[in-house]
Design a protein around this motif. Structure first.
Motif, mmCIF file in Angstrom:
data_model
loop_
_atom_site.group_PDB
_atom_site.id
_atom_site.type_symbol
_atom_site.label_atom_id
_atom_site.label_comp_id
_atom_site.label_asym_id
_atom_site.label_seq_id
_atom_site.Cartn_x
_atom_site.Cartn_y
_atom_site.Cartn_z
ATOM 1 N N GLY A 27 0.811 -1.109 -0.089
ATOM 2 C CA GLY A 27 -0.070 0.725 0.242
ATOM 3 C C GLY A 27 0.949 1.086 0.025
ATOM 4 O O GLY A 27 0.805 2.573 -0.248
ATOM 5 N N LEU A 28 1.716 1.345 1.077
ATOM 6 C CA LEU A 28 2.770 2.459 0.483
ATOM 7 C C LEU A 28 3.433 2.670 -0.343
ATOM 8 O O LEU A 28 3.640 3.715 -1.220
ATOM 9 N N LEU A 29 4.024 1.705 -1.063
ATOM 10 C CA LEU A 29 4.816 1.904 -2.329
ATOM 11 C C LEU A 29 3.253 1.676 -3.346
ATOM 12 O O LEU A 29 3.708 3.180 -3.935
ATOM 13 N N LYS A 30 2.113 1.568 -3.939
ATOM 14 C CA LYS A 30 1.336 2.569 -3.804
ATOM 15 C C LYS A 30 0.957 4.187 -4.290
ATOM 16 O O LYS A 30 0.964 4.431 -4.884
ATOM 17 N N LYS A 31 0.724 4.026 -3.087
ATOM 18 C CA LYS A 31 0.126 5.363 -2.531
ATOM 19 C C LYS A 31 1.869 6.553 -3.548
ATOM 20 O O LYS A 31 1.354 7.599 -3.385
ATOM 21 N N ALA A 32 2.888 5.687 -2.988
ATOM 22 C CA ALA A 32 4.387 6.783 -3.496
ATOM 23 C C ALA A 32 4.221 6.584 -4.883
ATOM 24 O O ALA A 32 4.947 8.214 -5.317
ATOM 25 N N HIS A 33 3.777 6.049 -5.316
ATOM 26 C CA HIS A 33 3.474 6.138 -7.012
ATOM 27 C C HIS A 33 2.461 6.689 -7.363
ATOM 28 O O HIS A 33 2.716 7.855 -8.488
ATOM 29 N N GLU A 34 1.515 6.667 -6.471
ATOM 30 C CA GLU A 34 -0.116 7.948 -6.753
ATOM 31 C C GLU A 34 0.395 8.780 -6.664
ATOM 32 O O GLU A 34 0.268 10.304 -7.009
ATOM 33 N N ILE A 35 1.301 9.450 -5.843
ATOM 34 C CA ILE A 35 1.388 10.847 -5.273
ATOM 35 C C ILE A 35 2.783 11.760 -5.919
ATOM 36 O O ILE A 35 2.702 12.699 -6.775
ATOM 37 N N SER A 36 3.431 10.795 -6.779
ATOM 38 C CA SER A 36 4.825 10.937 -7.744
ATOM 39 C C SER A 36 3.915 10.945 -9.527
ATOM 40 O O SER A 36 4.132 12.255 -9.980
ATOM 41 N N VAL A 37 2.853 10.172 -9.848
ATOM 42 C CA VAL A 37 1.643 11.023 -10.561
ATOM 43 C C VAL A 37 0.695 11.955 -10.818
ATOM 44 O O VAL A 37 0.742 13.241 -11.609
ATOM 45 N N LEU A 38 0.096 11.610 -9.515
ATOM 46 C CA LEU A 38 -1.166 12.780 -9.349
ATOM 47 C C LEU A 38 -0.295 14.118 -9.409
ATOM 48 O O LEU A 38 -0.632 15.438 -9.510
ATOM 49 N N CYS A 39 0.815 13.842 -8.424
ATOM 50 C CA CYS A 39 0.999 15.364 -8.360
ATOM 51 C C CYS A 39 2.789 16.210 -8.565
ATOM 52 O O CYS A 39 3.167 17.432 -8.194
#
Length: 248
Positions: A27-39
């Motif tokens: 979940g942590l790796l998924k969240k890190a990827h999401e924040i790098s893509v979205l922001c």
């Protein structure tokens, strides 16, 4: 029915702890990827398991670039913080030194004016007296030098004025000597004018006109009317006085 809130503490069961680690890591790796893509942020994630296994995620192609940037930023920030702390310490130390110096100077000034002398020892009073004597000698010396300089300046001004006065007297004498011959010539001209002969018209009894000359420095001979006229012997000058001038 919703899930209960998990208490944040170390899981004692090894199996449950490993399962929880795997789930939370994903979940942590998924969240890190999401924040790098979205922001559009640069994200670097490093995780070590209990057994020392490495798990990492980097939004950039190279983890080293992000780590190098992190090191530069953290080093600059630490340098600024250290500089600020050192400068604050230096300013505080300098403030304390200046404060102590000001207090010492104020105390010395009060002692020189004769205040707060009760706490001074005999040796300190003797030193203070010696300081005052030395100061008085310097003040008197400076005063005498100032007086001597003032007197010398006045003497120089006096000599200058005397020189100017002598120059003015010399110029006046030269001017008076230059004007003296002119006045002498005018006096002689005036005397010659008084001695110059004047023409006088004289009338006889028969209304005849006789012209003679008169000079102020010679005597005049008066002839009565009806009497015989004759030339008067006065330095070779013939003078005839008409009768009408005698009746006036």
């Amino acid at each position: 029915m919703g899930r209960g809130r998990v208490q944040l503490k170390r899981i004692e069961n090894k199996v449950n702890r490993q399962v929880t680690f795997s789930k939370r890591r994903s979940g942590l790796l998924k969240k890190a990827h999401e924040i790098s893509v979205l922001c559009d942020a640069e994200v670097a994630l490093i995780v070590f398991s209990t057994k020392g296994k490495l798990y990492e995620y980097s939004s950039d192609t190279s983890m080293e670039n992000i780590l190098e940037r992190y090191q530069r930023y953290s080093y600059a920030e630490r340098a600024i913080m250290e500089t600020d702390s050192e400068s604050q310490e230096n300013w505080y130390g300098e403030y304390q030194d200046l404060k102590a110096k000001i207090e010492a100077l104020q105390k010395c000034q009060r002692h020189l004016t004769g205040e707060q002398l009760d706490k001074l020892t005999l040796k300190e009073l003797q030193q203070l007296e010696q300081q005052l004597d030395t100061a008085l000698k310097k003040i008197r010396s400076r005063k005498n030098n100032t007086l001597f300089e003032t007197i010398a300046e006045l003497e120089r001004k006096k000599k200058t004025l005397q020189t100017q006065n002598s120059d003015l007297e010399r110029k006046l004498d030269e001017k008076s000597h230059a004007e003296a011959p002119t006045q002498h010539n005018e006096t002689e001209h005036h005397i010659e004018a008084q001695r110059s002969p004047l023409a006088i018209l004289s009338l006889s009894g028969n209304s005849s006109i006789s012209i003679g000359t008169y000079q102020a420095a010679e005597p005049v001979v008066v002839v009565e009317e009806g009497e015989q006229q004759f030339p008067a012997q006065t330095s070779g000058v013939n003078v005839v006085i008409p009768p009408w001038m005698l009746r006036l």
